[in-house]
Design a protein around this motif. Sequence first.
Motif, PDB file in Angstrom:
ATOM      1  N   ILE A 402     -52.298   6.715  21.760  1.00 46.22           N
ATOM      2  CA  ILE A 402     -51.347   5.915  22.542  1.00 46.22           C
ATOM      3  C   ILE A 402     -49.951   6.534  22.477  1.00 46.22           C
ATOM      4  CG2 ILE A 402     -50.212   3.662  22.713  1.00 46.22           C
ATOM      5  CD1 ILE A 402     -52.819   2.453  21.533  1.00 46.22           C
ATOM      6  N   ALA A 403     -49.542   6.906  21.258  1.00 52.58           N
ATOM      7  CA  ALA A 403     -48.202   7.480  21.080  1.00 52.58           C
ATOM      8  C   ALA A 403     -48.091   8.864  21.720  1.00 52.58           C
ATOM      9  CB  ALA A 403     -47.861   7.576  19.595  1.00 52.58           C
ATOM     10  N   GLY A 404     -49.228   9.558  21.837  1.00 47.69           N
ATOM     11  CA  GLY A 404     -49.216  10.921  22.357  1.00 47.69           C
ATOM     12  C   GLY A 404     -48.795  11.036  23.811  1.00 47.69           C
ATOM     13  N   ILE A 405     -48.851   9.908  24.545  1.00 46.51           N
ATOM     14  CA  ILE A 405     -48.440   9.959  25.959  1.00 46.51           C
ATOM     15  C   ILE A 405     -46.923   9.854  26.106  1.00 46.51           C
ATOM     16  CG2 ILE A 405     -50.624   8.903  26.669  1.00 46.51           C
ATOM     17  CD1 ILE A 405     -49.017   6.319  27.232  1.00 46.51           C
ATOM     18  N   THR A 406     -46.224   9.698  24.973  1.00 43.07           N
ATOM     19  CA  THR A 406     -44.767   9.489  25.024  1.00 43.07           C
ATOM     20  C   THR A 406     -44.023  10.542  25.848  1.00 43.07           C
ATOM     21  OG1 THR A 406     -44.730   8.285  22.931  1.00 43.07           O
ATOM     22  CG2 THR A 406     -42.674   9.295  23.625  1.00 43.07           C
ATOM     23  N   PRO A 407     -44.183  11.845  25.565  1.00 45.38           N
ATOM     24  CA  PRO A 407     -43.418  12.832  26.351  1.00 45.38           C
ATOM     25  C   PRO A 407     -43.700  12.741  27.847  1.00 45.38           C
ATOM     26  CG  PRO A 407     -44.362  13.852  24.398  1.00 45.38           C
ATOM     27  CD  PRO A 407     -44.980  12.490  24.498  1.00 45.38           C
ATOM     28  N   THR A 408     -44.987  12.587  28.199  1.00 45.05           N
ATOM     29  CA  THR A 408     -45.353  12.515  29.618  1.00 45.05           C
ATOM     30  C   THR A 408     -44.805  11.254  30.268  1.00 45.05           C
ATOM     31  OG1 THR A 408     -47.399  13.702  29.100  1.00 45.05           O
ATOM     32  CG2 THR A 408     -47.301  12.593  31.237  1.00 45.05           C
ATOM     33  N   ALA A 409     -44.975  10.108  29.570  1.00 40.85           N
ATOM     34  CA  ALA A 409     -44.530   8.828  30.131  1.00 40.85           C
ATOM     35  C   ALA A 409     -43.018   8.791  30.310  1.00 40.85           C
ATOM     36  CB  ALA A 409     -44.985   7.688  29.219  1.00 40.85           C
ATOM     37  N   VAL A 410     -42.291   9.265  29.317  1.00 42.16           N
ATOM     38  CA  VAL A 410     -40.826   9.236  29.388  1.00 42.16           C
ATOM     39  C   VAL A 410     -40.315  10.194  30.462  1.00 42.16           C
ATOM     40  CG1 VAL A 410     -38.693   9.682  28.116  1.00 42.16           C
ATOM     41  CG2 VAL A 410     -40.574   8.513  26.993  1.00 42.16           C
ATOM     42  N   ALA A 411     -40.927  11.381  30.545  1.00 43.08           N
ATOM     43  CA  ALA A 411     -40.523  12.334  31.578  1.00 43.08           C
ATOM     44  C   ALA A 411     -40.733  11.743  32.968  1.00 43.08           C
ATOM     45  CB  ALA A 411     -41.321  13.630  31.428  1.00 43.08           C
ATOM     46  N   TRP A 412     -41.854  11.048  33.167  1.00 45.86           N
ATOM     47  CA  TRP A 412     -42.138  10.425  34.464  1.00 45.86           C
ATOM     48  C   TRP A 412     -41.129   9.314  34.767  1.00 45.86           C
ATOM     49  CZ3 TRP A 412     -43.597   5.387  35.812  1.00 45.86           C
ATOM     50  CH2 TRP A 412     -44.019   5.224  37.132  1.00 45.86           C
ATOM     51  N   LEU A 413     -40.801   8.501  33.740  1.00 47.81           N
ATOM     52  CA  LEU A 413     -39.844   7.409  33.937  1.00 47.81           C
ATOM     53  C   LEU A 413     -38.463   7.943  34.324  1.00 47.81           C
ATOM     54  CD1 LEU A 413     -40.799   5.066  30.936  1.00 47.81           C
ATOM     55  CD2 LEU A 413     -41.045   4.545  33.374  1.00 47.81           C
ATOM     56  N   VAL A 414     -38.046   9.013  33.671  1.00 45.71           N
ATOM     57  CA  VAL A 414     -36.733   9.601  33.978  1.00 45.71           C
ATOM     58  C   VAL A 414     -36.720  10.150  35.402  1.00 45.71           C
ATOM     59  CG1 VAL A 414     -35.124  11.460  33.402  1.00 45.71           C
ATOM     60  CG2 VAL A 414     -36.169  10.112  31.568  1.00 45.71           C
ATOM     61  N   GLU A 415     -37.802  10.836  35.782  1.00 46.22           N
ATOM     62  CA  GLU A 415     -37.863  11.429  37.120  1.00 46.22           C
ATOM     63  C   GLU A 415     -37.910  10.359  38.209  1.00 46.22           C
ATOM     64  OE1 GLU A 415     -37.592  14.598  38.020  1.00 46.22           O
ATOM     65  OE2 GLU A 415     -37.250  15.105  35.915  1.00 46.22           O
ATOM     66  N   GLU A 416     -38.693   9.314  37.984  1.00 48.43           N
ATOM     67  CA  GLU A 416     -38.851   8.269  38.988  1.00 48.43           C
ATOM     68  C   GLU A 416     -37.600   7.415  39.147  1.00 48.43           C
ATOM     69  OE1 GLU A 416     -41.524   7.451  41.145  1.00 48.43           O
ATOM     70  OE2 GLU A 416     -41.996   9.526  40.587  1.00 48.43           O
ATOM     71  N   SER A 417     -36.954   7.103  38.024  1.00 45.72           N
ATOM     72  CA  SER A 417     -35.793   6.205  38.065  1.00 45.72           C
ATOM     73  C   SER A 417     -34.474   6.956  38.240  1.00 45.72           C
ATOM     74  CB  SER A 417     -35.724   5.383  36.770  1.00 45.72           C
ATOM     75  OG  SER A 417     -35.459   6.226  35.660  1.00 45.72           O
ATOM     76  N   GLY A 418     -34.461   8.235  37.841  1.00 45.54           N
ATOM     77  CA  GLY A 418     -33.209   8.990  37.860  1.00 45.54           C
ATOM     78  C   GLY A 418     -32.255   8.540  36.766  1.00 45.54           C
ATOM     79  N   ASN A 419     -32.755   7.725  35.812  1.00 41.34           N
ATOM     80  CA  ASN A 419     -31.924   7.178  34.738  1.00 41.34           C
ATOM     81  C   ASN A 419     -32.146   7.995  33.464  1.00 41.34           C
ATOM     82  OD1 ASN A 419     -30.676   5.643  32.730  1.00 41.34           O
ATOM     83  ND2 ASN A 419     -31.237   3.695  33.677  1.00 41.34           N
ATOM     84  N   LEU A 420     -31.093   8.664  32.985  1.00 41.17           N
ATOM     85  CA  LEU A 420     -31.215   9.513  31.799  1.00 41.17           C
ATOM     86  C   LEU A 420     -31.358   8.718  30.507  1.00 41.17           C
ATOM     87  CD1 LEU A 420     -28.544  12.261  32.601  1.00 41.17           C
ATOM     88  CD2 LEU A 420     -31.031  12.490  32.685  1.00 41.17           C
TER      89      LEU A 420
END
Length: 502
Positions: A402-420
């Motif tokens: 579950i924790a291993g998806i952190t880099p992928t999930a966070v990168a996607w959230l930043v790209e989709e929202s544009g929020n750093l």
Amino acid sequence: MKKSKKTRNRPLNINDITIIDDSKLKKAITAAALGNAMEWFDFGVYGFLAYVLGQVFFPSVSPSVQMVAALATFSVPFLIRPLGGLVFGMLGDKFGRQKVLSITIVIMALSTFCIGLIPSYATIGIWAPILLLLAKLAQGFSVGGEYSGAAIFVAEYSPDRKRGFMGSWLDFGSIAGFLLGAGLVVLLSSLLGDEIFHNWGWRIPFFLALPLGFIGLYLRHALEETPAFQQHVDNLSKNQPENSTEQQPSVSLKEIFTKYWKSLSICVGLVIVTNVTYYMLLTYMPSYLSHNLHYSTDHGVLIIIAIMVGMLFVQPVIGLLSDKIGRKPFIVGGSICLFIFAYPAFLMITSDIIALIFIGLLILAVILNCFIGVMASILPAIFPTNVRYSALAISFNISVLIAGITPTAVAWLVEESGNLYMPAFYLMVVAIIGIVTGLKMKETANKPLRGATPAASDRSEAKEILSEHFDNIEQKVEDIEQQIDDLQKQRQNLIDQHPKLD
């Protein structure tokens, strides 16, 4: 065959307290930490070589797809880790920790070494990435039983009053292994030059896994079984009929999940908050600094390496302090700090001022130390000896998945929202899990492992433990007597209010 009530309730005496041999303890910590270091050595090497491996094994696609393909091959083994945890966990509870840890380090060393032997795509075509994937799957399978077994090995070898300090060296090995792998890649790249390094130099770090594995196997094979597990086996033997040939009974998965669900949930919560913070800081942050904040890759890597060097010095200090003030303060306090300081830390990281960037990363690193400094001493203590390896390995590896998806999930959230600041919000949500888990967990510092007798460094410490044990019993008896007295008064008060009761 169950023990009689008389046997179970006999007074604890000095001979019931296990005296831990100091030289064996040091060997156990070295052997366990080396395997953990080798696991993270591969993480460091593979992560820093992703761009080279993409060119070697996936040359027919664009550079960006090469990087994604190489990192995807790195991530796939996380899927098989729970299976490795299940298999090695069951074996570890049935046949012993020492035997299983000898197996895991052999598989890990051979699979890492084999990556260096795989011919390039230009030589054998599609078989090159297939063989790379098979080697990574073998790694993932062995790693599934490695950390859990190593943590248990150290915990069951440690005296009760030093378990936090001794356990902290396990993740010291993780950080040191990662630094060694990353540093070796940077050094070889500089010494050999790009052309030689891309041709064959990248194979050297993988080849080093074999001698490291042999050293680890020698250390682990030379060790005796842990005192706690040996005591468990001896107790089973005593309680079996003389002519019985029955082996140690195994516990079903259903029983583990139904009987120990509270401990499993505590384990999952602790591992999630720890590993999400870990992957956020040490895996995602370099790409965040380069891709989102537009710093050069070298600068981002150097900052992270500097932070990790600092973490090495803090790690054993946290473990030592946890033996003095307890583990809960670090889990609860670290989680609260993560919730409060995650956003300010990312304000500093995005400030474009090097000093503030360093301070922001340092804040996250110290918080991470609060978690990893006590994790190896908490997790083995929340399960009894007979299911400790199985329960911990299963819950730990599911949580890591579950924790291993952190880099992928966070990168996607930043790209989709544009929020750093999405990484900060992500950490704040995880911090809530840590706070709840920390408040729910029982304190394990300075207490025997669940289902085991107390363990001490020497006989004088054993006498102190025995004295504290009797003092604790006396206090509990006094508390019960006070409760009985209060109940008697309540009873009499009720009787006085009823006309037909005497």
